[in-house]
Write a protein that holds these residues in place. Sequence first.
Motif, mmCIF file in Angstrom:
data_model
loop_
_atom_site.group_PDB
_atom_site.id
_atom_site.type_symbol
_atom_site.label_atom_id
_atom_site.label_comp_id
_atom_site.label_asym_id
_atom_site.label_seq_id
_atom_site.Cartn_x
_atom_site.Cartn_y
_atom_site.Cartn_z
ATOM 1 N N VAL A 1 0.921 -1.254 -0.040
ATOM 2 C CA VAL A 1 0.258 -0.091 -0.110
ATOM 3 C C VAL A 1 0.626 1.351 -0.020
ATOM 4 N N VAL B 1 2.526 1.988 -3.435
ATOM 5 C CA VAL B 1 1.533 2.251 -4.735
ATOM 6 C C VAL B 1 1.141 3.632 -4.447
ATOM 7 N N ARG B 2 0.797 4.082 -3.064
ATOM 8 C CA ARG B 2 0.259 5.566 -2.692
ATOM 9 C C ARG B 2 1.401 6.682 -3.178
ATOM 10 N N ASP C 1 1.713 6.922 -6.926
ATOM 11 C CA ASP C 1 0.640 7.926 -7.505
ATOM 12 C C ASP C 1 0.971 9.319 -7.430
ATOM 13 N N GLY D 1 -3.904 -14.218 -2.083
ATOM 14 C CA GLY D 1 -4.706 -13.041 -1.453
ATOM 15 C C GLY D 1 -4.027 -12.242 -0.611
ATOM 16 N N ASP D 2 -2.667 -12.706 -0.098
ATOM 17 C CA ASP D 2 -2.032 -11.796 0.581
ATOM 18 C C ASP D 2 -1.067 -10.833 0.196
ATOM 19 N N MET D 3 -1.090 -10.457 -1.136
ATOM 20 C CA MET D 3 -0.313 -9.499 -1.776
ATOM 21 C C MET D 3 -1.230 -9.026 -2.770
ATOM 22 N N LEU D 4 -1.177 -7.525 -2.950
ATOM 23 C CA LEU D 4 -1.822 -6.845 -4.195
ATOM 24 C C LEU D 4 -1.329 -7.647 -5.376
ATOM 25 N N ASP E 1 -4.274 -5.415 -9.788
ATOM 26 C CA ASP E 1 -4.586 -4.381 -8.648
ATOM 27 C C ASP E 1 -3.913 -3.252 -8.657
ATOM 28 N N ASP F 1 -4.691 -1.544 -11.989
ATOM 29 C CA ASP F 1 -5.842 -0.868 -12.179
ATOM 30 C C ASP F 1 -5.741 0.572 -11.280
ATOM 31 N N ILE F 2 -5.159 0.616 -10.260
ATOM 32 C CA ILE F 2 -5.085 1.697 -9.484
ATOM 33 C C ILE F 2 -4.326 2.761 -10.016
ATOM 34 N N LEU F 3 -2.901 2.551 -10.656
ATOM 35 C CA LEU F 3 -1.957 3.485 -10.820
ATOM 36 C C LEU F 3 -2.397 3.960 -12.619
#
Lengths: 88, 271
Positions: free
Chosen positions: B146, B149-150, B153, B189-192, B196, B199-201
């Motif tokens: 997280v 990724v933030r 951005d 499911g324990d890591m982006l 994902d 999609d976000i960036l």
Amino acid sequence: MSGIFDLFKRRPTANVARERLQILLSHERASVGQEGLVATLREEILAVIAKHIPVDRDQVQVKLERSGESSILEIDVTMPPVRVRAVA
Amino acid sequence: MAKVVVVTSGKGGVGKTTSTAALGAALAQNGERVVVVDFDVGLRNLDLIMGAERRVVFDMINVIQGDAKLTQALIRDKRLENLMLLPASQTRDKDALTSEGVAKVIAELREKFDWVLCDSPAGIERGASLAMHHADIAIVVTNPEVSSVRDSDRIIGMLDSKTERAERGERIEKHLLLTRYDPVRAERGDMLKVEDVLDILSIPLLGIIPESQEVLRASNVGSPVTLNAPISAPARAYLDAVRRLRGETVDMTVPSDKVGLVARLFGRRAA
């Protein structure tokens, strides 16, 4: 409650990470160049209130809560006891 | 026509320097004339990752201040003659890196090389801003986590507003390099997941570098991973990324170091 059984029912966390990021970034992208927005709103709202009633600046709480589509700006002002004029 | 590339991320420790060294070496392995430039004034490390730390005499600030010629400050790689390093200064005075000085050095490097790879410092301050200013292409290094990724951005926002290209109203080419990826943890499911982060960036993917012990091994000995262990998973991922950077279409895969039992018994020795 945490115990040895939690090991077996551990939930995947990546989807939580994805959702938190999506909400946070949609707000951060919209607020580029508005870093001082909450402070400005607080000052201006306080000035308006102060015109009418004396407020103690320490008695003002400003909160910002972000959710999916919108944000809630919450301003709590504790007012001094209002003197009620005795009615004859 | 030379291309200036900034390797950036916002967050520290995600693999900017490792990736600059690996991509620079991989480009040179493909016959390109490459210079890798360290912009981390006061905390230089690209020299160490490239294994050139004992050969640093002059640095970029010496060149800017006129104490050395650019050709004197450039260090030629011992393994690849078409790969050079321009080290950062260890001075504490970060203001010694002037914007005019950087512009002059980059312009001169553009004439001598095919690729100028700028290793950005972490953060969003002056050093990061100078490293990205002249870039034609940005490689945003991101971990599937997280905070990384933030910060990526934020950096993408800066690339679109603070670079020379953005100021001229032109587009800067941006690519995502996802590093330290673990497909097994992502599947669990324990890591982006890759999707994902994309999609976000919403910037195109240049490559997925798997988490691997080969990266630390390479940095231990001061050799880019593409040179130190060219058939390892991260090296293959960096080599693929470089082919995409040069305009080739390469299927996106996450290379793996995992080998079957037979290969484990016999294959490793042959490699």
